[in-house]
Enzyme design. Structure first.
Site, PDB file in Angstrom:
ATOM      1  N   GLY A  77       0.791  -1.173   0.006  1.00  0.00           N
ATOM      2  CA  GLY A  77      -0.022  -0.132  -0.295  1.00  0.00           C
ATOM      3  C   GLY A  77       1.012   1.323  -0.171  1.00  0.00           C
ATOM      4  O   GLY A  77       0.326   2.234  -0.517  1.00  0.00           O
ATOM      5  N   ASP A 116      -5.529   2.134  10.488  1.00  0.00           N
ATOM      6  CA  ASP A 116      -7.003   2.046  10.609  1.00  0.00           C
ATOM      7  C   ASP A 116      -7.191   1.597  12.131  1.00  0.00           C
ATOM      8  O   ASP A 116      -7.167   2.590  12.973  1.00  0.00           O
ATOM      9  CB  ASP A 116      -7.219   1.132   9.769  1.00  0.00           C
ATOM     10  CG  ASP A 116      -8.928   0.743   9.472  1.00  0.00           C
ATOM     11  OD1 ASP A 116      -9.563   1.042  10.450  1.00  0.00           O
ATOM     12  OD2 ASP A 116      -9.235  -0.024   8.607  1.00  0.00           O
ATOM     13  N   LYS A 174      -7.452   6.971  10.274  1.00  0.00           N
ATOM     14  CA  LYS A 174      -8.746   6.608  10.548  1.00  0.00           C
ATOM     15  C   LYS A 174      -8.871   6.893  12.298  1.00  0.00           C
ATOM     16  O   LYS A 174      -9.033   5.858  12.673  1.00  0.00           O
ATOM     17  CB  LYS A 174      -9.477   5.458  10.029  1.00  0.00           C
ATOM     18  CG  LYS A 174      -9.396   5.433   8.773  1.00  0.00           C
ATOM     19  CD  LYS A 174      -9.965   4.190   8.228  1.00  0.00           C
ATOM     20  CE  LYS A 174     -10.046   4.094   7.001  1.00  0.00           C
ATOM     21  NZ  LYS A 174     -10.794   2.492   6.473  1.00  0.00           N
ATOM     22  N   PHE A 190     -14.363   2.756   4.094  1.00  0.00           N
ATOM     23  CA  PHE A 190     -13.409   2.123   3.337  1.00  0.00           C
ATOM     24  C   PHE A 190     -13.117   3.072   2.024  1.00  0.00           C
ATOM     25  O   PHE A 190     -13.862   3.319   1.491  1.00  0.00           O
ATOM     26  CB  PHE A 190     -14.003   0.860   2.931  1.00  0.00           C
ATOM     27  CG  PHE A 190     -12.763  -0.272   2.356  1.00  0.00           C
ATOM     28  CD1 PHE A 190     -11.914  -0.801   3.115  1.00  0.00           C
ATOM     29  CD2 PHE A 190     -12.824  -0.362   0.796  1.00  0.00           C
ATOM     30  CE1 PHE A 190     -10.939  -1.524   2.533  1.00  0.00           C
ATOM     31  CE2 PHE A 190     -11.742  -0.784   0.380  1.00  0.00           C
ATOM     32  CZ  PHE A 190     -11.015  -1.460   1.170  1.00  0.00           C
ATOM     33  N   ASP A 241      -5.917  -0.696  -1.735  1.00  0.00           N
ATOM     34  CA  ASP A 241      -6.612  -1.482  -2.771  1.00  0.00           C
ATOM     35  C   ASP A 241      -8.089  -1.961  -2.139  1.00  0.00           C
ATOM     36  O   ASP A 241      -8.183  -2.131  -0.886  1.00  0.00           O
ATOM     37  CB  ASP A 241      -5.818  -2.762  -2.972  1.00  0.00           C
ATOM     38  CG  ASP A 241      -5.745  -3.560  -1.849  1.00  0.00           C
ATOM     39  OD1 ASP A 241      -5.135  -3.181  -0.618  1.00  0.00           O
ATOM     40  OD2 ASP A 241      -5.909  -4.923  -2.044  1.00  0.00           O
TER      41      ASP A 241
END
Ligand code: IMP
Length: 179
Positions: free
Chosen positions: A49, A107, A135, A156, A163
């Site tokens: 990522g 996250d 987040k 999301f 991805d």
């Protein structure tokens, strides 16, 4: 493009590339300031990522810098598994080095904290974390983030390296799921 489809899901544009690039510049400026006159830091980019974030930040660096790419757990679907695999691909000696971990998104915080724990076993001088996205509402761990591109809601997203089931990393803007 304001809307995209990735596999079975529809996404709409949430963060345009101009805003991303502005955030990148701020992150790089702060790193340049913090590491001016210090020993060369080693940027450890977490694949897959973080490849775009790492490349864009790296282009803005004016300090002496080294980069290496490592891989941790894969992430499938739209729910974080919470399971973290072993760090692979680390060939550098981290002893006594300034390490800056480059992550795409924090996250729940489980992944990054596991990454830090594993990196610390190699006895670096210090470990800092740079993440493009954070987040805060999803975070269940206590995390200490040194460089954050942007805080985003608990939705999301895909694009800019992120991805959905392997696809969607190529977009230069960030898209959020709508259905
Ligand atoms: P955490 O362990 O819950 O903090 O998850 C971190 C990893 O989950 C990131 O490195 C991403 O690979 C993945 N991830 C978390 N949120 C998203 C998202 O919204 N889109 C795509 N991947 C995500």
């Amino acid at each position: 493009m304001d809307k995209i489809k990735v596999r079975d899901k529809e996404f709409k544009k949430a963060i345009p590339c101009e805003d991303i690039q502005q955030a990148i510049k701020k992150v790089a400026e702060k790193i340049n300031r913090d590491f001016e006159g210090k020993e060369t830091p080693l940027f450890l980019s977490i694949l897959n990522g973080a490849f775009m974030f790492t490349a864009d930040v790296f282009k803005e660096l004016t300090i002496s810098s080294e980069v290496s790419f490592v891989k941790f757990s894969s992430y499938r679907g739209t729910a974080t598994s919470g399971k973290v695999k072993e760090l692979i691909g680390l060939n550098e000696d981290l002893t006594g080095r300034h390490v800056i971990i480059m992550e795409d998104i924090v996250d729940t915080g489980l992944t990054i904290n596991n990454v830090v724990r594993q990196i610390k076993t190699y006895n670096p001088k210090d470990v800092k974390i740079a993440t493009m996205l954070f987040k805060p509402d999803a975070c269940v761990e206590e995390v200490s983030l040194d460089y954050v591109g942007m805080e985003i809601p608990n939705e999301f997203i895909v694009g800019y390296g992120l991805d959905y089931d392997g696809l969607g990393r190529n977009y230069k803007d960030i898209y959020k799921v709508v259905s």
